[in-house]
Scaffold this active site. Structure first.
Site, mmCIF file in Angstrom:
data_model
loop_
_atom_site.group_PDB
_atom_site.id
_atom_site.type_symbol
_atom_site.label_atom_id
_atom_site.label_comp_id
_atom_site.label_asym_id
_atom_site.label_seq_id
_atom_site.Cartn_x
_atom_site.Cartn_y
_atom_site.Cartn_z
ATOM 1 N N SER A 195 -6.736 58.834 14.603
ATOM 2 C CA SER A 195 -7.505 57.616 14.751
ATOM 3 C C SER A 195 -8.056 57.529 16.177
ATOM 4 C CB SER A 195 -6.666 56.400 14.377
ATOM 5 O OG SER A 195 -7.468 55.241 14.295
ATOM 6 N N HIS A 209 -6.281 55.455 5.759
ATOM 7 C CA HIS A 209 -6.280 55.735 7.195
ATOM 8 C C HIS A 209 -4.942 56.246 7.740
ATOM 9 C CE1 HIS A 209 -8.004 55.644 11.143
ATOM 10 N NE2 HIS A 209 -7.026 54.890 11.590
ATOM 11 N N ASP A 257 -10.117 56.427 3.267
ATOM 12 C CA ASP A 257 -10.056 55.717 4.546
ATOM 13 C C ASP A 257 -11.262 54.797 4.695
ATOM 14 O OD1 ASP A 257 -9.720 54.874 7.164
ATOM 15 O OD2 ASP A 257 -9.567 56.892 8.006
#
Length: 182
Positions: free
Chosen positions: A14, A144, A106
């Protein structure tokens, strides 16, 4: 003397993937390899796809200016500022072997963000100087966090394998550039 410069690699997910991709693109001679998990790579693309578009503005422009300029329809100047603050602006310079792991579901950092970056890294012609080996692993049922137990297991096994393959001082084996797994 604390770090062997011939073995430095970067791993992140991320925002950590954002930092890892920036490091690989802006300091290509300092890293043996990199692994990114659902990385933020192009804020100018992500702003139109993500469930947190305001975050893109804040990341690129700072807290106050980002909040002030955040808009559902970014101006051309905003898009240019978002791109300039992105690892995508440096994708052409990545020379370290790169492994990318994405969750197909995601919504925070949608897969097209990472896929575009990987395509740019891969876009150099086969055998051209600096074209690194790459690997893409997509987890079709993950979002995610890439946090399903089987996914976490596969993530860390593949990260360890990638670091062993490309992060060691002695060099590792080789993999065809552009190898993909699904």
């Amino acid at each position: 003397g604390l770090v062997d410069p011939s073995r430095v690699s970067a791993v992140g997910g991320s925002h950590g993937g954002f930092l890892t991709a920036h490091l690989l693109g802006q300091h290509p001679d300092r890293f043996r390899c990199g692994v990114v998990r659902n990385p933020v790579t192009n804020l100018s693309l992500m702003v139109g796809l993500s469930d947190i578009p305001d975050w893109c503005f804040v990341e690129a422009l700072g807290s106050e200016e980002g909040r002030r300029r955040a808009s559902p329809l970014p101006s051309p100047a905003d898009l240019a500022a978002l791109f300039a603050a992105s690892p995508a602006a440096h994708a052409h310079a990545v020379t370290a072997p790169l492994c990318m792991m994405l969750g197909a579901r995601d919504r925070r950092v949608p897969p097209p963000d990472g896929l575009q970056f990987l395509a740019a890294v891969r876009s150099r012609e086969e055998g051209q100087a600096g074209a690194p080996p790459t690997r893409l692993i997509v987890f079709p049922e993950d979002s995610h966090g890439l946090d399903k137990p089987q996914t976490e297991f596969e993530n860390w096994i593949n990260i360890a394998w990638w670091l062993k393959m490309y992060g060691g001082a002695e060099g590792g084996g080789s993999t065809a550039a552009g190898e993909e797994e699904g």
